[in-house]
Design a protein around this motif. Structure first.
Motif, PDB file in Angstrom:
ATOM      1  N   ALA A 319       0.826  -1.207   0.000  1.00  0.00           N
ATOM      2  CA  ALA A 319       0.000   0.000   0.000  1.00  0.00           C
ATOM      3  C   ALA A 319       0.865   1.264   0.000  1.00  0.00           C
ATOM      4  O   ALA A 319       0.562   2.239  -0.701  1.00  0.00           O
ATOM      5  CB  ALA A 319      -0.923  -0.011   1.214  1.00  0.00           C
ATOM      6  N   ALA A 320       1.949   1.238   0.776  1.00  0.00           N
ATOM      7  CA  ALA A 320       2.820   2.409   0.874  1.00  0.00           C
ATOM      8  C   ALA A 320       3.508   2.695  -0.458  1.00  0.00           C
ATOM      9  O   ALA A 320       3.533   3.855  -0.919  1.00  0.00           O
ATOM     10  CB  ALA A 320       3.866   2.184   1.966  1.00  0.00           C
ATOM     11  N   PHE A 321       4.058   1.670  -1.100  1.00  0.00           N
ATOM     12  CA  PHE A 321       4.745   1.880  -2.374  1.00  0.00           C
ATOM     13  C   PHE A 321       3.751   2.283  -3.475  1.00  0.00           C
ATOM     14  O   PHE A 321       4.095   3.086  -4.349  1.00  0.00           O
ATOM     15  CB  PHE A 321       5.517   0.625  -2.776  1.00  0.00           C
ATOM     16  CG  PHE A 321       6.895   0.556  -2.180  1.00  0.00           C
ATOM     17  CD1 PHE A 321       8.022   0.544  -2.989  1.00  0.00           C
ATOM     18  CD2 PHE A 321       7.080   0.517  -0.815  1.00  0.00           C
ATOM     19  CE1 PHE A 321       9.294   0.503  -2.451  1.00  0.00           C
ATOM     20  CE2 PHE A 321       8.353   0.467  -0.251  1.00  0.00           C
ATOM     21  CZ  PHE A 321       9.463   0.464  -1.074  1.00  0.00           C
ATOM     22  N   ALA A 322       2.536   1.744  -3.413  1.00  0.00           N
ATOM     23  CA  ALA A 322       1.520   2.135  -4.397  1.00  0.00           C
ATOM     24  C   ALA A 322       1.181   3.619  -4.249  1.00  0.00           C
ATOM     25  O   ALA A 322       1.027   4.342  -5.238  1.00  0.00           O
ATOM     26  CB  ALA A 322       0.265   1.280  -4.227  1.00  0.00           C
ATOM     27  N   HIS A 323       1.065   4.066  -2.999  1.00  0.00           N
ATOM     28  CA  HIS A 323       0.761   5.481  -2.780  1.00  0.00           C
ATOM     29  C   HIS A 323       1.922   6.372  -3.212  1.00  0.00           C
ATOM     30  O   HIS A 323       1.733   7.382  -3.905  1.00  0.00           O
ATOM     31  CB  HIS A 323       0.432   5.739  -1.316  1.00  0.00           C
ATOM     32  CG  HIS A 323       0.084   7.167  -1.028  1.00  0.00           C
ATOM     33  ND1 HIS A 323       1.041   8.124  -0.772  1.00  0.00           N
ATOM     34  CD2 HIS A 323      -1.101   7.804  -0.996  1.00  0.00           C
ATOM     35  CE1 HIS A 323       0.456   9.284  -0.588  1.00  0.00           C
ATOM     36  NE2 HIS A 323      -0.852   9.122  -0.707  1.00  0.00           N
ATOM     37  N   LEU A 324       3.134   6.015  -2.827  1.00  0.00           N
ATOM     38  CA  LEU A 324       4.294   6.833  -3.190  1.00  0.00           C
ATOM     39  C   LEU A 324       4.490   6.894  -4.697  1.00  0.00           C
ATOM     40  O   LEU A 324       5.039   7.867  -5.218  1.00  0.00           O
ATOM     41  CB  LEU A 324       5.548   6.282  -2.513  1.00  0.00           C
ATOM     42  CG  LEU A 324       5.595   6.400  -0.978  1.00  0.00           C
ATOM     43  CD1 LEU A 324       6.834   5.710  -0.429  1.00  0.00           C
ATOM     44  CD2 LEU A 324       5.557   7.864  -0.541  1.00  0.00           C
ATOM     45  N   SER A 325       4.038   5.872  -5.413  1.00  0.00           N
ATOM     46  CA  SER A 325       4.206   5.853  -6.869  1.00  0.00           C
ATOM     47  C   SER A 325       3.466   6.999  -7.550  1.00  0.00           C
ATOM     48  O   SER A 325       3.778   7.355  -8.688  1.00  0.00           O
ATOM     49  CB  SER A 325       3.715   4.519  -7.448  1.00  0.00           C
ATOM     50  OG  SER A 325       2.293   4.426  -7.392  1.00  0.00           O
ATOM     51  N   MET A 326       2.485   7.597  -6.870  1.00  0.00           N
ATOM     52  CA  MET A 326       1.735   8.705  -7.455  1.00  0.00           C
ATOM     53  C   MET A 326       2.558   9.996  -7.508  1.00  0.00           C
ATOM     54  O   MET A 326       2.139  10.982  -8.115  1.00  0.00           O
ATOM     55  CB  MET A 326       0.455   8.949  -6.650  1.00  0.00           C
ATOM     56  CG  MET A 326      -0.591   7.846  -6.769  1.00  0.00           C
ATOM     57  SD  MET A 326      -1.231   7.636  -8.453  1.00  0.00           S
ATOM     58  CE  MET A 326      -0.348   6.136  -8.932  1.00  0.00           C
ATOM     59  N   GLY A 327       3.734   9.992  -6.868  1.00  0.00           N
ATOM     60  CA  GLY A 327       4.576  11.178  -6.899  1.00  0.00           C
ATOM     61  C   GLY A 327       5.043  11.527  -8.298  1.00  0.00           C
ATOM     62  O   GLY A 327       5.115  12.713  -8.670  1.00  0.00           O
ATOM     63  N   GLY A 328       5.368  10.515  -9.103  1.00  0.00           N
ATOM     64  CA  GLY A 328       5.801  10.761 -10.469  1.00  0.00           C
ATOM     65  C   GLY A 328       4.725  11.438 -11.303  1.00  0.00           C
ATOM     66  O   GLY A 328       4.959  12.496 -11.902  1.00  0.00           O
TER      67      GLY A 328
END
Length: 438
Positions: A319-328
């Motif tokens: 969940a954390a990596f999926a959320h952080l992926s929205m930074g790009g």
């Protein structure tokens, strides 16, 4: 555009696009090879981080010069040179056994990488109608992200089976040889269209003046901090520190870590078109979306670093990596701000200034994590990463603060322009927290 011209344009675009895909692959290839690199070159975390720091710093430094090279010599020549440089850099990296040679290899690779995206976009602008530019440019970025995907699980499997030298040597050789295809298939302008005359009177002083004017524009400054804040964390994880964090601190297998890192790419591919659609229809939502992402990203890092015992459950890591992926995808908002708040004669310069922001943040955070891992080595990797990633939180807090400051200043500039009867890029309502009228 006639069907024949459309077909030729698509062929040229696809041919150039393959170089950008390769560039992203080479740029992110150290992500899953970081552990092997530390063993091959006998490096500690800080020295290992220098590979990425050097490569990204050169990428940032080359943005404005690349634009000038494309203007003067054409995208075809610059793109061909970039393929040769990337191929040579990766070949040197394949056979390097000493740290200085490894650094030289990544430097050559970084310079070649920096010359790709601007060149591809110039070809898109030359060969496709204006109304298609935004869509094709977004699609270019999304397909380029597949290069990142190839540098996760597939690359980790290749390294495990073919070994370091063969994996990087073949990748480098194929990229360098592809320059022949570029020379044969790519043309700077459509058939029958004469190239525009090149202005060779531009001096360093006029270029710097353009950069200063762009930097003084509140919308450009806002774009810089938006790009600085949003893209650096997922990029830092994907480029270098995500893989060792997952393997050494979270005790995942290497294939599982590579699969989890691929979420950063999948999120970027899915999130890009989604965010692009929203901000196209609701431009006033752009900065609120960025601020919302940054606040929630701080919460995600708080959970990851504060989890009792240090070992985070797999579902929470996903969940954390999926959320952080929205930074790009969120970082693309920065380029929309640069476009809207600058006159057309200065949009490219402003875009280059904005693009530097995220790569400065990647450089600072990657270096800081490596230094802190070195200092905390006696505490073990789990504790070391918890402490080292506090530097990521610090950069994120800095970015959120400066984004908030320049958001208010950009809004004030819009209100001032509207009061003078000028056309404004976004219709917004004054809020109680807005700056008082000048």
């Amino acid at each position: 555009m006639a069907p024949q011209h459309t077909k030729r344009a698509i062929i040229i675009w696809v041919t150039a696009l393959m170089v950008y895909l390769a560039a992203v692959f080479h740029r992110t290839s150290l992500g899953v090879a970081s552990i092997e690199a530390s063993e091959r070159f006998h490096l500690g975390p800080a020295a290992l981080g220098t590979f990425t720091v050097l490569q990204i710093a050169l990428y940032a430094a080359m943005q404005v010069p690349t634009g000038m090279l494309v203007d003067r010599y054409g995208a075809r020549r610059v793109l061909t040179a970039s393929a040769v440089l990337m191929g040579l850099g990766q070949l040197l990296f394949a056979f390097a056994t000493t740290y200085p040679l490894g650094l030289l290899a990544r430097a050559v690779l970084g310079i070649g990488d920096a010359m790709t995206f601007v060149s591809v976009l110039r070809l898109v602008a030359a060969h496709f109608p204006v109304r298609r530019y935004a869509a094709i440019a977004s699609f270019t970025a999304a397909i380029g992200a597949l290069g990142n995907l190839a540098s996760t699980v597939p690359l980790s499997l290749l390294l495990a089976n073919a070994g370091w030298t063969w994996t990087f040597a073949v990748a480098g050789a194929v990229t360098a040889l592809y320059s022949v295809v570029l020379l044969l298939r790519v043309r700077d302008n459509p058939a029958g269209v004469m190239p525009e005359p090149v202005d060779r009177t531009e001096t360093l002083g006029t270029v710097l003046a353009q950069v200063r004017e762009a930097w003084r524009t509140p919308g450009t400054r806002l774009g810089f901090w938006v790009h600085f804040s949003t893209m650096f964390a997922p990029a830092m994880l994907g480029l270098l520190w995500g893989f060792p964090y997952l393997v050494q601190a979270q005790y995942l297998s290497e294939p599982a870590a590579g699969l989890l890192l691929s979420l950063l790419v999948v999120g970027a591919i899915v999130g890009g078109p989604a965010i692009g659609t929203v901000i196209t229809h609701h431009p006033e939502w752009r900065t609120p979306m960025v601020v919302g992402y940054l606040v929630s990203a701080l919460a995600v890092w708080g959970v990851l670093l504060g989890w009792p015992g240090g070992q985070v459950p797999l579902w929470l890591l996903v969940a954390a990596f999926a959320h952080l992926s929205m930074g790009g995808p969120a970082s693309a908002i920065a380029f929309a701000l640069a476009r809207d708040y600058n006159p057309m004669r200065r949009v490219s310069t402003a875009t280059g200034v904005v693009n530097v922001g995220g790569f400065v943040a990647i450089t600072v955070s990657a270096l800081a994590v490596g230094l802190l891992l070195d200092l905390t080595a006696p505490l073990g990797p789990a504790t070391g990463f918890r402490i080292a990633f506090l530097s990521v939180v610090a950069v994120l807090v800095l970015g959120l603060w400066r984004t908030s400051v320049w958001w208010r200043r950009a809004r004030a500039a819009v209100f001032d322009a509207a009061s003078r009867g000028e056309e404004v890029p976004v219709q917004i309502r004054r809020r109680s927290w807005d700056l008082a009228p000048a």
